[in-house]
Design a protein around this motif. Structure first.
Motif, PDB file in Angstrom:
ATOM      1  N   GLN A  79      16.830  -6.745  -2.911  1.00 34.02           N
ATOM      2  CA  GLN A  79      15.498  -6.516  -3.454  1.00 34.02           C
ATOM      3  C   GLN A  79      14.702  -5.612  -2.516  1.00 34.02           C
ATOM      4  N   VAL A  80      14.061  -4.625  -3.084  1.00 32.90           N
ATOM      5  CA  VAL A  80      13.259  -3.682  -2.306  1.00 32.90           C
ATOM      6  C   VAL A  80      11.794  -4.004  -2.509  1.00 32.90           C
ATOM      7  N   GLN A  81      11.044  -4.007  -1.437  1.00 32.24           N
ATOM      8  CA  GLN A  81       9.601  -4.201  -1.525  1.00 32.24           C
ATOM      9  C   GLN A  81       8.879  -2.901  -1.219  1.00 32.24           C
ATOM     10  N   LEU A  82       7.889  -2.619  -2.047  1.00 29.39           N
ATOM     11  CA  LEU A  82       7.018  -1.463  -1.848  1.00 29.39           C
ATOM     12  C   LEU A  82       5.597  -1.992  -1.727  1.00 29.39           C
ATOM     13  N   VAL A  83       4.950  -1.698  -0.623  1.00 30.49           N
ATOM     14  CA  VAL A  83       3.621  -2.235  -0.362  1.00 30.49           C
ATOM     15  C   VAL A  83       2.637  -1.085  -0.216  1.00 30.49           C
ATOM     16  N   GLU A  84       1.698  -1.007  -1.172  1.00 33.56           N
ATOM     17  CA  GLU A  84       0.684   0.042  -1.130  1.00 33.56           C
ATOM     18  C   GLU A  84      -0.535  -0.420  -0.339  1.00 33.56           C
ATOM     19  N   SER A  85      -1.231   0.544   0.195  1.00 34.06           N
ATOM     20  CA  SER A  85      -2.510   0.282   0.849  1.00 34.06           C
ATOM     21  C   SER A  85      -3.330   1.566   0.832  1.00 34.06           C
ATOM     22  N   GLY A  86      -4.618   1.431   1.133  1.00 32.25           N
ATOM     23  CA  GLY A  86      -5.467   2.601   1.256  1.00 32.25           C
ATOM     24  C   GLY A  86      -6.418   2.849   0.106  1.00 32.25           C
ATOM     25  N   GLY A  87      -6.340   2.045  -0.933  1.00 31.27           N
ATOM     26  CA  GLY A  87      -7.272   2.222  -2.030  1.00 31.27           C
ATOM     27  C   GLY A  87      -8.682   1.813  -1.638  1.00 31.27           C
ATOM     28  N   GLY A  88      -9.618   2.081  -2.532  1.00 33.27           N
ATOM     29  CA  GLY A  88     -10.992   1.710  -2.264  1.00 33.27           C
ATOM     30  C   GLY A  88     -11.938   2.456  -3.173  1.00 33.27           C
ATOM     31  N   SER A  89     -13.205   2.407  -2.806  1.00 34.86           N
ATOM     32  CA  SER A  89     -14.252   3.071  -3.581  1.00 34.86           C
ATOM     33  C   SER A  89     -14.764   4.271  -2.815  1.00 34.86           C
ATOM     34  N   VAL A  90     -14.979   5.350  -3.528  1.00 38.83           N
ATOM     35  CA  VAL A  90     -15.435   6.583  -2.897  1.00 38.83           C
ATOM     36  C   VAL A  90     -16.302   7.344  -3.887  1.00 38.83           C
ATOM     37  N   GLN A  91     -17.157   8.177  -3.380  1.00 40.43           N
ATOM     38  CA  GLN A  91     -18.001   8.993  -4.248  1.00 40.43           C
ATOM     39  C   GLN A  91     -17.276  10.274  -4.650  1.00 40.43           C
ATOM     40  N   VAL A  92     -17.776  10.865  -5.697  1.00 37.25           N
ATOM     41  CA  VAL A  92     -17.205  12.125  -6.190  1.00 37.25           C
ATOM     42  C   VAL A  92     -17.129  13.137  -5.048  1.00 37.25           C
ATOM     43  N   GLY A  93     -15.993  13.795  -4.967  1.00 38.56           N
ATOM     44  CA  GLY A  93     -15.783  14.777  -3.919  1.00 38.56           C
ATOM     45  C   GLY A  93     -15.176  14.218  -2.648  1.00 38.56           C
ATOM     46  N   GLY A  94     -15.074  12.899  -2.594  1.00 37.73           N
ATOM     47  CA  GLY A  94     -14.539  12.262  -1.401  1.00 37.73           C
ATOM     48  C   GLY A  94     -13.021  12.279  -1.352  1.00 37.73           C
ATOM     49  N   SER A  95     -12.485  11.666  -0.320  1.00 37.21           N
ATOM     50  CA  SER A  95     -11.040  11.646  -0.100  1.00 37.21           C
ATOM     51  C   SER A  95     -10.561  10.240   0.214  1.00 37.21           C
ATOM     52  N   LEU A  96      -9.307   9.992  -0.140  1.00 33.19           N
ATOM     53  CA  LEU A  96      -8.623   8.764   0.216  1.00 33.19           C
ATOM     54  C   LEU A  96      -7.167   9.099   0.494  1.00 33.19           C
ATOM     55  N   ARG A  97      -6.551   8.286   1.311  1.00 31.93           N
ATOM     56  CA  ARG A  97      -5.120   8.423   1.555  1.00 31.93           C
ATOM     57  C   ARG A  97      -4.458   7.089   1.242  1.00 31.93           C
ATOM     58  N   LEU A  98      -3.535   7.116   0.313  1.00 29.46           N
ATOM     59  CA  LEU A  98      -2.755   5.936  -0.036  1.00 29.46           C
ATOM     60  C   LEU A  98      -1.443   5.938   0.740  1.00 29.46           C
ATOM     61  N   SER A  99      -0.986   4.749   1.089  1.00 27.63           N
ATOM     62  CA  SER A  99       0.291   4.578   1.782  1.00 27.63           C
ATOM     63  C   SER A  99       1.178   3.639   0.992  1.00 27.63           C
ATOM     64  N   CYS A 100       2.464   3.889   1.054  1.00 26.82           N
ATOM     65  CA  CYS A 100       3.450   3.027   0.410  1.00 26.82           C
ATOM     66  C   CYS A 100       4.576   2.791   1.406  1.00 26.82           C
ATOM     67  N   ALA A 101       4.650   1.575   1.920  1.00 24.83           N
ATOM     68  CA  ALA A 101       5.681   1.231   2.892  1.00 24.83           C
ATOM     69  C   ALA A 101       6.840   0.548   2.168  1.00 24.83           C
ATOM     70  N   ALA A 102       8.033   1.090   2.369  1.00 26.37           N
ATOM     71  CA  ALA A 102       9.221   0.554   1.707  1.00 26.37           C
ATOM     72  C   ALA A 102      10.035  -0.293   2.676  1.00 26.37           C
ATOM     73  N   SER A 103      10.700  -1.305   2.116  1.00 27.08           N
ATOM     74  CA  SER A 103      11.525  -2.191   2.949  1.00 27.08           C
ATOM     75  C   SER A 103      12.940  -1.645   3.123  1.00 27.08           C
ATOM     76  N   ARG A 104      13.187  -0.471   2.536  1.00 22.73           N
ATOM     77  CA  ARG A 104      14.479   0.169   2.664  1.00 22.73           C
ATOM     78  C   ARG A 104      14.269   1.655   2.883  1.00 22.73           C
ATOM     79  N   ALA A 105      15.250   2.317   3.446  1.00 22.48           N
ATOM     80  CA  ALA A 105      15.130   3.741   3.719  1.00 22.48           C
ATOM     81  C   ALA A 105      14.772   4.511   2.453  1.00 22.48           C
ATOM     82  N   ILE A 106      13.670   5.250   2.510  1.00 23.25           N
ATOM     83  CA  ILE A 106      13.210   5.953   1.316  1.00 23.25           C
ATOM     84  C   ILE A 106      14.165   7.078   0.919  1.00 23.25           C
ATOM     85  N   LEU A 107      14.930   7.589   1.852  1.00 23.76           N
ATOM     86  CA  LEU A 107      15.891   8.639   1.500  1.00 23.76           C
ATOM     87  C   LEU A 107      17.090   8.093   0.733  1.00 23.76           C
ATOM     88  N   SER A 108      17.195   6.765   0.620  1.00 19.85           N
ATOM     89  CA  SER A 108      18.256   6.181  -0.186  1.00 19.85           C
ATOM     90  C   SER A 108      17.953   6.272  -1.678  1.00 19.85           C
TER      91      SER A 108
END
Length: 113
Positions: A1-30
Motif C-alpha cells: 500500500q502506498v501513502q500519499l500525504v498532501e500539505s500546504g493548502g490554505g486560504s489566500v487572496q487573489v493574486g497570492g501564491s501557495l505551494r502544495l506538497s505531496c510526500a509519497a511512501s514509495r519512490a516516486i520514480l517507480s
C-alpha cells in the motif's frame, strides 16, 4: 500500500501564491507519473498538472503559466507551486500516482477576492 500525504493548502487572496506538497511512501520514480488534480464543489475532479518519470510535464489550460509542478526525488515528494491564484482555483487538491488507485486525502485551497 502506498501513502500519499498532501500539505500546504490554505486560504489566500487573489493574486497570492501557495505551494502544495505531496510526500509519497514509495519512490516516486517507480510510478509512470505523479499528478495533481482538483475538485471544486459540484464539479468533477480534473487534472491540474502531472510530471512523468522522465521529468516531462503537462498542465491543464486554466493553470498554464501560473502553476508549476516539480519534484524532489530524494525526498519522494512532488510539489505544486501555484502563483497568481484566482477564485476559480478554489478546490480540494489531490495528489495521485497516475494510472494507479493511489490518491492522497486532499488539501483545501481557497482563494478569496
Amino acid at each position: 500500500q502506498v501513502q500519499l500525504v498532501e500539505s500546504g493548502g490554505g486560504s489566500v487572496q487573489v493574486g497570492g501564491s501557495l505551494r502544495l506538497s505531496c510526500a509519497a511512501s514509495r519512490a516516486i520514480l517507480s510510478f509512470s507519473a505523479m499528478g495533481w488534480y482538483r475538485q471544486a464543489p459540484g464539479k468533477e475532479r480534473d487534472m491540474v498538472a502531472l510530471i512523468r518519470s522522465d521529468g516531462t510535464t503537462n498542465y491543464a489550460d486554466p493553470v498554464k503559466g501560473r502553476f508549476t509542478i516539480f519534484r524532489d526525488v530524494a525526498k519522494n515528494t512532488v510539489y505544486l507551486q501555484m502563483n497568481s491564484l484566482e477564485p476559480e482555483d478554489t478546490a480540494v487538491y489531490y495528489c495521485t500516482a497516475v494510472y494507479t488507485s493511489y490518491w492522497g486525502q486532499g488539501t483545501q485551497v481557497t482563494v478569496s477576492s
